[in-house]
Design a protein around this motif. Structure first.
Motif, PDB file in Angstrom:
ATOM      1  N   PHE A  68       3.652   0.399  -8.526  1.00 34.11           N
ATOM      2  CA  PHE A  68       4.778   1.342  -8.515  1.00 34.11           C
ATOM      3  C   PHE A  68       4.405   2.650  -9.207  1.00 34.11           C
ATOM      4  CE2 PHE A  68       7.412  -2.513  -7.844  1.00 34.11           C
ATOM      5  CZ  PHE A  68       8.164  -2.066  -6.762  1.00 34.11           C
ATOM      6  N   ALA A  69       3.712   2.546 -10.347  1.00 35.81           N
ATOM      7  CA  ALA A  69       3.339   3.743 -11.094  1.00 35.81           C
ATOM      8  C   ALA A  69       2.338   4.592 -10.324  1.00 35.81           C
ATOM      9  CB  ALA A  69       2.759   3.350 -12.450  1.00 35.81           C
ATOM     10  N   SER A  70       1.362   3.954  -9.684  1.00 32.57           N
ATOM     11  CA  SER A  70       0.340   4.697  -8.939  1.00 32.57           C
ATOM     12  C   SER A  70       0.936   5.451  -7.772  1.00 32.57           C
ATOM     13  CB  SER A  70      -0.742   3.734  -8.422  1.00 32.57           C
ATOM     14  OG  SER A  70      -1.400   3.102  -9.495  1.00 32.57           O
ATOM     15  N   GLY A  71       1.952   4.884  -7.145  1.00 30.38           N
ATOM     16  CA  GLY A  71       2.577   5.549  -6.015  1.00 30.38           C
ATOM     17  C   GLY A  71       3.629   6.559  -6.403  1.00 30.38           C
ATOM     18  N   GLY A  72       4.325   6.296  -7.518  1.00 26.07           N
ATOM     19  CA  GLY A  72       5.410   7.174  -7.913  1.00 26.07           C
ATOM     20  C   GLY A  72       4.967   8.406  -8.667  1.00 26.07           C
ATOM     21  N   ALA A  73       3.971   8.267  -9.529  1.00 24.13           N
ATOM     22  CA  ALA A  73       3.512   9.405 -10.337  1.00 24.13           C
ATOM     23  C   ALA A  73       2.073   9.132 -10.749  1.00 24.13           C
ATOM     24  CB  ALA A  73       4.403   9.594 -11.560  1.00 24.13           C
ATOM     25  N   GLN A  74       1.139   9.452  -9.873  1.00 25.03           N
ATOM     26  CA  GLN A  74      -0.249   9.077 -10.082  1.00 25.03           C
ATOM     27  C   GLN A  74      -0.849   9.711 -11.329  1.00 25.03           C
ATOM     28  OE1 GLN A  74      -2.883   8.730  -6.613  1.00 25.03           O
ATOM     29  NE2 GLN A  74      -4.315  10.100  -7.648  1.00 25.03           N
ATOM     30  N   LEU A  83       0.826  -1.202   0.000  1.00 28.72           N
ATOM     31  CA  LEU A  83       0.000   0.000   0.000  1.00 28.72           C
ATOM     32  C   LEU A  83       0.863   1.255   0.000  1.00 28.72           C
ATOM     33  CD1 LEU A  83      -2.895   1.131   0.160  1.00 28.72           C
ATOM     34  CD2 LEU A  83      -2.702   1.037   2.648  1.00 28.72           C
ATOM     35  N   MET A  84       1.958   1.248   0.763  1.00 28.66           N
ATOM     36  CA  MET A  84       2.851   2.404   0.799  1.00 28.66           C
ATOM     37  C   MET A  84       3.547   2.611  -0.537  1.00 28.66           C
ATOM     38  SD  MET A  84       4.521   2.184   4.625  1.00 28.66           S
ATOM     39  CE  MET A  84       5.596   3.580   4.306  1.00 28.66           C
ATOM     40  N   ILE A  85       3.936   1.524  -1.199  1.00 28.58           N
ATOM     41  CA  ILE A  85       4.515   1.649  -2.540  1.00 28.58           C
ATOM     42  C   ILE A  85       3.493   2.288  -3.476  1.00 28.58           C
ATOM     43  CG2 ILE A  85       5.380   0.364  -4.533  1.00 28.58           C
ATOM     44  CD1 ILE A  85       6.469  -1.712  -2.505  1.00 28.58           C
ATOM     45  N   GLY A  86       2.217   1.963  -3.253  1.00 28.04           N
ATOM     46  CA  GLY A  86       1.138   2.578  -4.031  1.00 28.04           C
ATOM     47  C   GLY A  86       0.810   3.993  -3.604  1.00 28.04           C
ATOM     48  N   GLY A  87       1.530   4.509  -2.621  1.00 29.69           N
ATOM     49  CA  GLY A  87       1.378   5.913  -2.239  1.00 29.69           C
ATOM     50  C   GLY A  87       0.348   6.200  -1.168  1.00 29.69           C
ATOM     51  N   GLU A  88      -0.106   5.177  -0.423  1.00 30.31           N
ATOM     52  CA  GLU A  88      -1.161   5.384   0.574  1.00 30.31           C
ATOM     53  C   GLU A  88      -0.785   4.742   1.915  1.00 30.31           C
ATOM     54  OE1 GLU A  88      -3.445   7.376  -0.263  1.00 30.31           O
ATOM     55  OE2 GLU A  88      -3.397   7.289  -2.463  1.00 30.31           O
ATOM     56  N   CYS A 118      10.760   0.968   2.091  1.00 26.08           N
ATOM     57  CA  CYS A 118       9.661   1.728   1.494  1.00 26.08           C
ATOM     58  C   CYS A 118       9.825   3.211   1.788  1.00 26.08           C
ATOM     59  CB  CYS A 118       8.317   1.252   2.046  1.00 26.08           C
ATOM     60  SG  CYS A 118       7.852  -0.408   1.528  1.00 26.08           S
ATOM     61  N   LEU A 119       9.554   4.031   0.791  1.00 28.25           N
ATOM     62  CA  LEU A 119       9.577   5.475   0.977  1.00 28.25           C
ATOM     63  C   LEU A 119       8.204   5.954   1.415  1.00 28.25           C
ATOM     64  CD1 LEU A 119      11.625   6.803  -2.084  1.00 28.25           C
ATOM     65  CD2 LEU A 119      12.432   6.273   0.225  1.00 28.25           C
ATOM     66  N   MET A 120       8.181   6.962   2.293  1.00 24.30           N
ATOM     67  CA  MET A 120       6.915   7.514   2.749  1.00 24.30           C
ATOM     68  C   MET A 120       6.164   8.203   1.607  1.00 24.30           C
ATOM     69  SD  MET A 120       7.056   6.727   5.986  1.00 24.30           S
ATOM     70  CE  MET A 120       5.916   7.752   6.898  1.00 24.30           C
ATOM     71  N   THR A 121       6.888   8.567   0.563  1.00 27.17           N
ATOM     72  CA  THR A 121       6.282   9.270  -0.564  1.00 27.17           C
ATOM     73  C   THR A 121       5.735   8.333  -1.629  1.00 27.17           C
ATOM     74  OG1 THR A 121       8.515   9.455  -1.503  1.00 27.17           O
ATOM     75  CG2 THR A 121       7.669  11.347  -0.264  1.00 27.17           C
ATOM     76  N   GLY A 122       5.956   7.023  -1.481  1.00 28.95           N
ATOM     77  CA  GLY A 122       5.411   6.053  -2.420  1.00 28.95           C
ATOM     78  C   GLY A 122       6.305   5.814  -3.618  1.00 28.95           C
ATOM     79  N   GLY A 123       5.953   4.775  -4.395  1.00 31.24           N
ATOM     80  CA  GLY A 123       6.649   4.486  -5.634  1.00 31.24           C
ATOM     81  C   GLY A 123       7.927   3.701  -5.499  1.00 31.24           C
TER      82      GLY A 123
END
Length: 349
Positions: A220-226, A75-80, A286-291
């Motif tokens: 990865f795409a949803s979290g890195g650059a939605q 979920l965090m990789i997805g940005g949430e 995992c980064l807190m910013t996702g992706g």
């Protein structure tokens, strides 16, 4: 374009990186090194830690945390984020307990109802986040309080108590226990519970999804650059709702593992654990910013937590030092992950 020597510049895509550089580029590299160091420290300073009996305790502690940490990492990789993950473990166990003990429902039917409710709540979390644009932190914090209130006030209203006990008297309990609470392996006097196998299985599946499937690319795409992901056709809405449902499903699984391991569940089961899941995911890369992140890294983050928690006990230290360690571990992991990423990026040039 040519260099000062007249040679064309080398294409960095064709340059071979060293084995060390390739290893450090992996999100889980820091967690793996830390896990080895922590194991070596406690194995050398205590008599029980590295024995079968000692390992069974910290592996059991790591397993339930690890299942949730892996799901939270996705979920965090997805940005949430999902702050209701801890309360979900208690909620699902209480549902099974109430339906079987108070209403006489078949235990397998109760387990199915519990899973369905968990997935529904996860879907609602994802839909609210995507439809309203509110931060997932706020939405799932609200869900956390709802679940916590239902777990406590709802259970007291239905049973007059704050816990469900006596699950061993429920028909077919032993069958469910074999799946969720048994100890199929014994090594050197230590019993390894089936939760360890669930943890390994969840980690393998999550890693395969992330690295070998189209859905992994979407995460990865949803979290890195939605926004960019939407523009190239990534189903961001569907991906993130599925991720919230995955986290809720993992909460259900951990709820079943706890219920059938102890044959009881408290109304406060899982409360406060959500931050530990996040810490384990961050320690795992995992980064807190996702992706960016790794399911394997999150599993190693949970292993570190389990080893430290039991290692402190075996060393005879004050248990409250665990919280100080968690804070240091979180800050250290964030700084280390950032440094490693910058170093690896520089190594490409």
């Amino acid at each position: 374009m040519t260099t000062v020597t007249g040679e064309p510049p080398a294409d960095e895509r064709l340059m071979r990186a060293s084995a060390l550089t390739r290893a450090t580029r992996r999100p889980e590299s820091g967690a793996v090194v830390a896990a080895v160091a922590i194991f070596a420290f406690f194995a050398l300073t205590t008599d029980v830690f590295a024995t079968g009996r000692g390992a069974s305790t910290w592996l059991q502690e790591s397993a339930t945390i690890g299942i949730m940490a892996v799901a939270v990492a996705l979920l965090m990789i997805g940005g949430e984020f999902d702050l209701s993950a801890g309360a979900m473990t208690g909620f699902t166990g209480l549902v099974v307990g109430v339906l079987t003990r108070e209403y006489g429902l078949n235990i397998w039917a109760a387990i199915g109802v519990s899973l369905a409710l968990a997935l529904l709540i996860g879907a609602l979390n994802g839909i609210l986040v995507m439809k309203t644009g509110l931060p997932s932190f706020i939405v799932t914090l609200g869900t956390y309080f709802v679940l916590r209130g239902v777990d406590l006030a709802g259970l007291k209203a239905l049973t007059g108590d704050v816990a469900i006990q006596g699950m061993t008297k429920v028909p077919y309990y032993d069958q469910a226990k074999a799946l969720f609470g048994s100890s199929p392996i014994t090594i050197d006097g230590g019993a390894l519970r089936v939760s360890l196998l669930w943890w390994i299985g969840v980690t393998i599946v999550a890693t395969w999804v992330l690295l070998r499937t189209r859905a992994g690319n979407w995460i990865f795409a949803s979290g890195g650059a939605q926004i960019a992901a939407r523009q190239v056709g990534v189903p961001v809405f569907r991906t993130k709702v599925a991720l919230f449902m995955t986290t809720a499903g993992a909460g259900w699984l951990v709820g079943m593992l706890i219920l059938f391991r102890t044959s009881t569940v408290q109304s406060n089961t899982g409360v406060g654990q959500e931050f530990i899941y996040i810490i384990c995911a961050v320690v795992g890369g995992c980064l807190m910013t996702g992706g960016y992140g790794s399911a394997i890294g999150a599993a190693f983050g949970a292993l570190i937590y389990g080893m430290v928690k039991q290692g402190i006990v075996y060393s005879g230290w004050d248990n409250d030092w665990l919280y100080a360690f968690l804070g240091v571990m979180l800050l250290g992991a964030v700084l280390l992950n950032e440094w490693v990423r910058n170093w690896a990026a520089g190594a490409k040039r």
